[in-house]
Design a protein around this motif. Structure first.
Motif, PDB file in Angstrom:
ATOM      1  N   GLU A  33       5.013  10.050  23.593  1.00 22.31           N
ATOM      2  CA  GLU A  33       4.240   9.363  22.599  1.00 22.31           C
ATOM      3  C   GLU A  33       4.707   9.797  21.157  1.00 22.31           C
ATOM      4  OE1 GLU A  33      -0.067  10.047  23.358  1.00 22.31           O
ATOM      5  OE2 GLU A  33      -0.639   9.656  21.271  1.00 22.31           O
ATOM      6  N   ASN A  34       4.682   8.470  20.432  1.00 20.04           N
ATOM      7  CA  ASN A  34       5.368   8.839  19.347  1.00 20.04           C
ATOM      8  C   ASN A  34       4.311   9.524  18.094  1.00 20.04           C
ATOM      9  OD1 ASN A  34       7.408   7.299  19.730  1.00 20.04           O
ATOM     10  ND2 ASN A  34       6.664   5.500  19.157  1.00 20.04           N
ATOM     11  N   LYS A  36       2.521   9.761  14.629  1.00 19.74           N
ATOM     12  CA  LYS A  36       1.855   8.906  13.219  1.00 19.74           C
ATOM     13  C   LYS A  36       2.459   9.198  12.188  1.00 19.74           C
ATOM     14  CE  LYS A  36      -1.565   6.745  15.849  1.00 19.74           C
ATOM     15  NZ  LYS A  36      -1.180   7.059  17.029  1.00 19.74           N
ATOM     16  N   ILE A  37       2.646   8.673  11.239  1.00 20.74           N
ATOM     17  CA  ILE A  37       3.190   8.604   9.797  1.00 20.74           C
ATOM     18  C   ILE A  37       2.432   9.711   9.254  1.00 20.74           C
ATOM     19  CG2 ILE A  37       2.056   6.879   8.605  1.00 20.74           C
ATOM     20  CD1 ILE A  37       4.675   6.641   7.032  1.00 20.74           C
ATOM     21  N   ASP A  38       1.072   9.772   9.623  1.00 28.57           N
ATOM     22  CA  ASP A  38      -0.026  10.944   8.964  1.00 28.57           C
ATOM     23  C   ASP A  38       0.544  12.293   9.245  1.00 28.57           C
ATOM     24  OD1 ASP A  38      -1.079   7.967   9.143  1.00 28.57           O
ATOM     25  OD2 ASP A  38      -2.890   9.071   8.290  1.00 28.57           O
ATOM     26  N   GLU A  39       0.959  12.267  10.310  1.00 27.88           N
ATOM     27  CA  GLU A  39       1.240  13.699  11.186  1.00 27.88           C
ATOM     28  C   GLU A  39       2.603  13.999  10.563  1.00 27.88           C
ATOM     29  OE1 GLU A  39      -0.904  13.120  15.598  1.00 27.88           O
ATOM     30  OE2 GLU A  39       1.054  11.801  15.095  1.00 27.88           O
ATOM     31  N   ASN A  74      11.361   8.782  16.846  1.00 26.21           N
ATOM     32  CA  ASN A  74      10.081   8.514  16.860  1.00 26.21           C
ATOM     33  C   ASN A  74       9.820   7.162  17.213  1.00 26.21           C
ATOM     34  OD1 ASN A  74       7.593   9.691  16.796  1.00 26.21           O
ATOM     35  ND2 ASN A  74       7.026   8.786  14.921  1.00 26.21           N
ATOM     36  N   SER A  77       8.661   4.113  14.724  1.00 24.75           N
ATOM     37  CA  SER A  77       6.943   3.573  14.697  1.00 24.75           C
ATOM     38  C   SER A  77       6.572   3.867  13.347  1.00 24.75           C
ATOM     39  CB  SER A  77       6.356   4.550  15.804  1.00 24.75           C
ATOM     40  OG  SER A  77       6.377   5.882  15.350  1.00 24.75           O
ATOM     41  N   ASP A  78       5.540   3.224  12.959  1.00 31.40           N
ATOM     42  CA  ASP A  78       4.748   3.238  11.790  1.00 31.40           C
ATOM     43  C   ASP A  78       5.488   3.170  10.567  1.00 31.40           C
ATOM     44  OD1 ASP A  78       1.999   3.609  12.177  1.00 31.40           O
ATOM     45  OD2 ASP A  78       1.953   5.856  12.136  1.00 31.40           O
ATOM     46  N   LYS A 196       4.097  15.530  20.591  1.00 39.50           N
ATOM     47  CA  LYS A 196       2.867  15.505  21.352  1.00 39.50           C
ATOM     48  C   LYS A 196       2.942  16.176  22.677  1.00 39.50           C
ATOM     49  CE  LYS A 196       0.901  12.099  18.593  1.00 39.50           C
ATOM     50  NZ  LYS A 196      -0.137  11.228  18.464  1.00 39.50           N
TER      51      LYS A 196
END
Ligand SMILES: Cc1cc2nc3c(=O)[nH]c(=O)nc-3n(C[C@H](O)[C@H](O)[C@H](O)COP(=O)(O)O)c2cc1C
Length: 204
Positions: A33-34, A36-39, A74, A77-78, A196
């Protein structure tokens, strides 16, 4: 150089520092699982971002001799394409320095550790020794290494707080790393793989 603003870092999380400390351990198996940009934003901020006063980590003489890079595998993504980026803490942004995702080369430079190949983000701590030696001479080398510990621990605790797995990487072939990343006057000291995880109770 493509520069991407990162989402504003959060200064309140779901778990306390104490809980992060209690949960922290090295994770070497990551799921596909990728992130998130927030992470990614939060991890980089924890590494070397700006806080209310200066930066989130202490630095001898406030010299802050590090540049923080992140290699993303990643899955584009995002809105973030894979490749190598430098973290621009003053803008809380990342700028691409190489289109090529270096994860496979880093895997070989890091003595074929699977966690390097499988991490979605590899945070790379690269120091400019001259910057800190100019003030502290050879003692500055030790100070720089202390600072790497502060940075890495912040990233590991932030990863825990985001329910991500992390592992610090100090075992690598320096020459191969230098050839892979080609960071001119900077020396790579340490890396942190993040991804993750299945569950906090899987021991790998
Ligand atoms: C300076 C340093 C270098 C490390 N290098 C590696 C490494 O190259 N690969 C790895 O899998 N773990 C590495 N680790 C993580 C340690 O193996 C790990 O912290 C240790 O086994 C204790 O486990 P824990 O982190 O789960 O408490 C390193 C840790 C430190 C502090």
């Amino acid at each position: 150089m493509e520069t991407i603003s990162l989402p504003e870092p959060k200064t309140k999380g779901k778990i306390s520092v104490e809980e992060s400390l209690f949960k922290r351990r090295s994770h070497r198996k990551f799921i596909s699982e990728n992130l998130k940009i927030d992470e990614i934003s939060q991890l980089l901020w924890a590494a070397y971002g700006r806080n209310k006063y200066c930066k989130v980590v202490p630095s001898a003489g406030a010299i802050h001799p590090y540049e923080i890079y992140v290699n993303l595998s990643n899955g584009n993504s995002d809105g973030l394409s894979d490749g190598l980026y430098i973290y621009e803490s003053s803008m809380h942004a990342i700028s691409k320095v190489a289109d090529e995702n270096k994860s496979e080369l880093l895997y070989y430079a890091c003595l074929q550790q699977d966690c390097v190949r499988n991490a979605k983000a590899i945070i790379i701590l690269a120091v400019n020794y001259e910057k800190i030696k100019a003030r502290y001479g050879n003692r500055g080398i030790m100070y720089a290494h202390f600072e790497a510990g502060h940075i890495a621990q912040n990233v590991c605790l932030q990863a825990e707080a985001l329910n991500l797995g992390s592992v610090c990487i100090g075992a690598f072939n320096e020459k191969e790393i230098d050839n892979t990343l080609n960071l001119q006057n900077l020396k790579v000291i340490y890396m942190i793989c993040v991804g993750k995880i299945y569950s906090h109770f899987d021991i790998f």
